[in-house]
Design a protein around this motif. Sequence first.
Motif, PDB file in Angstrom:
ATOM      1  N   LYS A 182      -2.433   4.608   1.943  1.00  0.00           N
ATOM      2  CA  LYS A 182      -0.978   4.613   2.145  1.00  0.00           C
ATOM      3  C   LYS A 182      -0.549   3.381   2.944  1.00  0.00           C
ATOM      4  CE  LYS A 182       1.090   8.515   3.074  1.00  0.00           C
ATOM      5  NZ  LYS A 182       1.654   9.699   3.805  1.00  0.00           N
ATOM      6  N   GLU A 183      -1.340   3.011   3.939  1.00  0.00           N
ATOM      7  CA  GLU A 183      -1.006   1.823   4.724  1.00  0.00           C
ATOM      8  C   GLU A 183      -0.990   0.581   3.837  1.00  0.00           C
ATOM      9  OE1 GLU A 183      -3.214   1.228   8.356  1.00  0.00           O
ATOM     10  OE2 GLU A 183      -3.398   3.389   8.665  1.00  0.00           O
ATOM     11  N   ARG A 184      -1.952   0.506   2.907  1.00  0.00           N
ATOM     12  CA  ARG A 184      -1.999  -0.640   2.001  1.00  0.00           C
ATOM     13  C   ARG A 184      -0.742  -0.694   1.143  1.00  0.00           C
ATOM     14  NH1 ARG A 184      -4.514  -5.540   1.812  1.00  0.00           N
ATOM     15  NH2 ARG A 184      -4.780  -6.233  -0.331  1.00  0.00           N
ATOM     16  N   GLU A 185      -0.290   0.447   0.665  1.00  0.00           N
ATOM     17  CA  GLU A 185       0.940   0.500  -0.136  1.00  0.00           C
ATOM     18  C   GLU A 185       2.141   0.047   0.684  1.00  0.00           C
ATOM     19  OE1 GLU A 185       1.680   4.221  -2.019  1.00  0.00           O
ATOM     20  OE2 GLU A 185      -0.408   4.498  -2.628  1.00  0.00           O
ATOM     21  N   VAL A 186       2.195   0.495   1.921  1.00  0.00           N
ATOM     22  CA  VAL A 186       3.312   0.106   2.793  1.00  0.00           C
ATOM     23  C   VAL A 186       3.292  -1.400   3.021  1.00  0.00           C
ATOM     24  CG1 VAL A 186       4.280   0.318   5.116  1.00  0.00           C
ATOM     25  CG2 VAL A 186       3.469   2.351   3.913  1.00  0.00           C
ATOM     26  N   ASN A 187       2.086  -1.976   3.236  1.00  0.00           N
ATOM     27  CA  ASN A 187       1.975  -3.416   3.416  1.00  0.00           C
ATOM     28  C   ASN A 187       2.507  -4.174   2.208  1.00  0.00           C
ATOM     29  OD1 ASN A 187       0.122  -4.801   5.801  1.00  0.00           O
ATOM     30  ND2 ASN A 187      -0.138  -2.586   5.627  1.00  0.00           N
ATOM     31  N   VAL A 188       2.158  -3.699   1.020  1.00  0.00           N
ATOM     32  CA  VAL A 188       2.636  -4.345  -0.209  1.00  0.00           C
ATOM     33  C   VAL A 188       4.157  -4.280  -0.273  1.00  0.00           C
ATOM     34  CG1 VAL A 188       2.658  -4.225  -2.726  1.00  0.00           C
ATOM     35  CG2 VAL A 188       0.498  -3.931  -1.481  1.00  0.00           C
ATOM     36  N   GLN A 189       4.729  -3.122   0.055  1.00  0.00           N
ATOM     37  CA  GLN A 189       6.189  -2.951   0.028  1.00  0.00           C
ATOM     38  C   GLN A 189       6.865  -3.851   1.074  1.00  0.00           C
ATOM     39  OE1 GLN A 189       8.070  -1.142  -2.073  1.00  0.00           O
ATOM     40  NE2 GLN A 189       6.226  -0.613  -3.236  1.00  0.00           N
ATOM     41  N   LEU A 190       6.239  -3.987   2.225  1.00  0.00           N
ATOM     42  CA  LEU A 190       6.820  -4.833   3.273  1.00  0.00           C
ATOM     43  C   LEU A 190       6.868  -6.291   2.836  1.00  0.00           C
ATOM     44  CD1 LEU A 190       5.131  -3.341   6.483  1.00  0.00           C
ATOM     45  CD2 LEU A 190       7.520  -3.094   5.795  1.00  0.00           C
ATOM     46  N   LEU A 191       5.781  -6.766   2.223  1.00  0.00           N
ATOM     47  CA  LEU A 191       5.730  -8.162   1.796  1.00  0.00           C
ATOM     48  C   LEU A 191       6.673  -8.447   0.640  1.00  0.00           C
ATOM     49  CD1 LEU A 191       1.893  -8.807   2.102  1.00  0.00           C
ATOM     50  CD2 LEU A 191       3.707  -9.920   3.422  1.00  0.00           C
ATOM     51  N   GLN A 192       7.154  -7.407  -0.014  1.00  0.00           N
ATOM     52  CA  GLN A 192       8.124  -7.600  -1.095  1.00  0.00           C
ATOM     53  C   GLN A 192       9.550  -7.767  -0.579  1.00  0.00           C
ATOM     54  OE1 GLN A 192       7.601  -4.353  -3.849  1.00  0.00           O
ATOM     55  NE2 GLN A 192       5.697  -5.194  -4.699  1.00  0.00           N
ATOM     56  N   GLN A 193       9.741  -7.478   0.715  1.00  0.00           N
ATOM     57  CA  GLN A 193      11.054  -7.735   1.309  1.00  0.00           C
ATOM     58  C   GLN A 193      11.257  -9.248   1.388  1.00  0.00           C
ATOM     59  OE1 GLN A 193      13.249  -5.277   2.153  1.00  0.00           O
ATOM     60  NE2 GLN A 193      11.731  -3.829   1.343  1.00  0.00           N
ATOM     61  N   PRO A 194      12.379  -9.770   0.905  1.00  0.00           N
ATOM     62  CA  PRO A 194      12.536 -11.231   0.812  1.00  0.00           C
ATOM     63  C   PRO A 194      12.440 -11.965   2.144  1.00  0.00           C
ATOM     64  CG  PRO A 194      14.626 -10.075   0.400  1.00  0.00           C
ATOM     65  CD  PRO A 194      13.548  -9.044   0.392  1.00  0.00           C
ATOM     66  N   GLN A 195      12.831 -11.312   3.265  1.00  0.00           N
ATOM     67  CA  GLN A 195      12.786 -12.015   4.553  1.00  0.00           C
ATOM     68  C   GLN A 195      11.442 -11.910   5.258  1.00  0.00           C
ATOM     69  OE1 GLN A 195      15.202  -9.710   3.857  1.00  0.00           O
ATOM     70  NE2 GLN A 195      17.227 -10.535   4.344  1.00  0.00           N
ATOM     71  N   ILE A 196      10.558 -10.972   4.807  1.00  0.00           N
ATOM     72  CA  ILE A 196       9.267 -10.783   5.461  1.00  0.00           C
ATOM     73  C   ILE A 196       8.292 -11.838   4.950  1.00  0.00           C
ATOM     74  CG2 ILE A 196       7.328  -9.234   5.847  1.00  0.00           C
ATOM     75  CD1 ILE A 196       9.819  -8.308   7.227  1.00  0.00           C
ATOM     76  N   ILE A 197       7.807 -12.669   5.861  1.00  0.00           N
ATOM     77  CA  ILE A 197       6.890 -13.754   5.492  1.00  0.00           C
ATOM     78  C   ILE A 197       5.438 -13.324   5.616  1.00  0.00           C
ATOM     79  CG2 ILE A 197       6.121 -16.075   6.159  1.00  0.00           C
ATOM     80  CD1 ILE A 197       8.960 -16.572   7.130  1.00  0.00           C
TER      81      ILE A 197
END
Length: 699
Positions: A417-432
């Motif tokens: 689940k943490e891995r999925e959340v990481n993927v979703q976070l990196l898909q946010q345009p402002q998250i580098i």
Amino acid sequence: MMLRRFYKAVLSHKRSVVILFVLAVLCCGLLTPLVAVNYDMMEYLPEASPSTVALHVLEEEYQLSIPNCRVMVDGVTIPQALAFKKQLEQIDGVESVTWLDDSVALTEPLEMQREEVVRQWYYQESALYSLSIDKGNEREAIHKIKALVEDKGVITGSAANNVTSQETAGKEVASIMLIVVPFCAVLLALVSASWLEPFLFLGTIGFAIVLNMGTNILFGEISFVTKIAGSVLQLAVSLDYSLFLLHRFEECRKEISDTEEAMLEALCKATPSILASGLTTVMGFAALMAMEFGIGADLGRVLAKGIVFSLLAVLLLLPVLTLYSMKWVERFSHRPLLPPLFGLGKMVLKTRWVAMFFFILVMVPAFLAQSNNEFYYGSSKLFGPDTEPGQQQEVVEEAFGDSNTFVLLVPNGDLAKEREVNVQLLQQPQIIDVISYANTVGTEIPMEYLDENILSKLISQHYSCMVMTANVPSEGEDAFALVQRLRQLAASYYGEQYYLAGDTVSTFDLKETVESDLMRVNFLVIGAILLILILTLRSLALPLLLLLVIETSVWFNLSVPYFAGQHLFFIAYLIISSIQLGATVDYAILMGSRYQEERQQKPKRKALVDTVGVTGVSIMTPAAILAVAGFMIGFSCTNGSISQLGILLGRGAIISCLLVLLVLPACLYSGDKFFVKKGAVREISKKTEEKAHGKASGT
């Protein structure tokens, strides 16, 4: 009768009164340096706010705080930058240092790494570090960092801003007082009957200020806003109480030869109006205590307490000091250098319709404009480009752009689940970039094979930590929208079992808090002052008019930034609404009550002219003092929110004074039948008719 007995007892024990005040001032003078000052705005958020709770959990689980400092160093290679990071980590008070090596493997060429990630930390031989500095140790840590970087780098962030505020607050208060006090002395000399009276006024209020500052020890600590503005505001707001008393004393001395008896009579006559004025001011300040945002409550309770001390000093100490120094007061007596303003009264009478038309014309636009101001909520814009902290922030932003850190804590144990959340976070345009166990180490490596130092930064007993770097400013629509999206994303995976922290998150919660405070505080201050005015003036129509005039002056004041296209610090906007209303409603009370008094004996045209003529100087004097005090705060303070509060206060005092002198009399004249008792009007009309009839008979 009871009031007379009380003051007679006070005047019979003059020496005891002086000794009591002197002892109290000496004690409070010793306590004043022991009062702690808090320079962190975010600590005044409600304990129950989500960002505050998240910070507590982060500190408990990881013994860390949110990054609050950025250090940029020029002219360094990658190995030199790594060595410099180790030096930063060894400084006492520095909890953690984050740099490029926490995001990418430096064993590989930088050209093979994600460009946007590298760009956030290393650019054109400049390295940018993100530091967490322990609260309470900011000053020592910042000074050691400055010694380390010397002229090769710059330091920015809330920790550096707090240190700047600490080091400049005392100097700024002193510089403000060095100008405000002499100005008050000169102005008071112009309107008083003796060259000695200004020293009595200032000495009395000075005693009250020291009493207020020393008793702040009861609160443990005060905010930096209160430290800088509290004493100046207390001086500017409460000087008119002294004027009211001594002017009444001069009137009584013309009728009563015995000096002490004249003072007794003056106290009995002046106390109701002084208490009414003081109580409205106290309620205006006390309403700030209803704010959930703690700085408002802190400033409100200190200022309300200060006005109480000022009232006690004026009603107990000032009469005693005046009687003791009467010989010298009379020796240095002079005619008042500012004559009554009867010419102004005649002008107001002639232009009354123009004044009322202007008042009605600007009321609604001013209300709408002040309701649509744009605001700064956090500390990122506290220091302007003409200050050293502001210039250093510009240097960092020009080189590396906007950079913001968010920390997400989620329940550990479910790495998929943490891995999925990481993927979703990196898909946010402002998250580098995201630094986490799942993203940085990988789910395939068992925890027991990891270095404990690395593991402790990412995994705690209960939570897994995800540190995000985003290219958004500290506040604004984009930053706040990102906070909402991150919370929605975390909630979709973990419900309410997550914590999101960061300066922007705290600023977003601050925005939500102070916006909810606004209506409650305004309702309380207006309601409390209206109730006091109704009970004091024993009328409904007149209190409503007085409040409408002063409240319109507040709207007009706060509409100026809107039309000028300026952002307001919300804390200044929120506080000035209560301070301007509470501090300047006294002008309206004096004008309204004097008009009623004049109408007991004169027709309304004569009453209007005489009211403006007699009260004009009494209104302009405290307004000028308040305006100068406000502008001195505005021009002397480097902290943007305090500076803006001062400018608003100075401009508000002038606007309130103008409306009270020009608009309020016109409204009183036009609505005379609503504001003056009918019996008094009939009696005046009857006397006028009898006088006219007598003249006709004589003819």
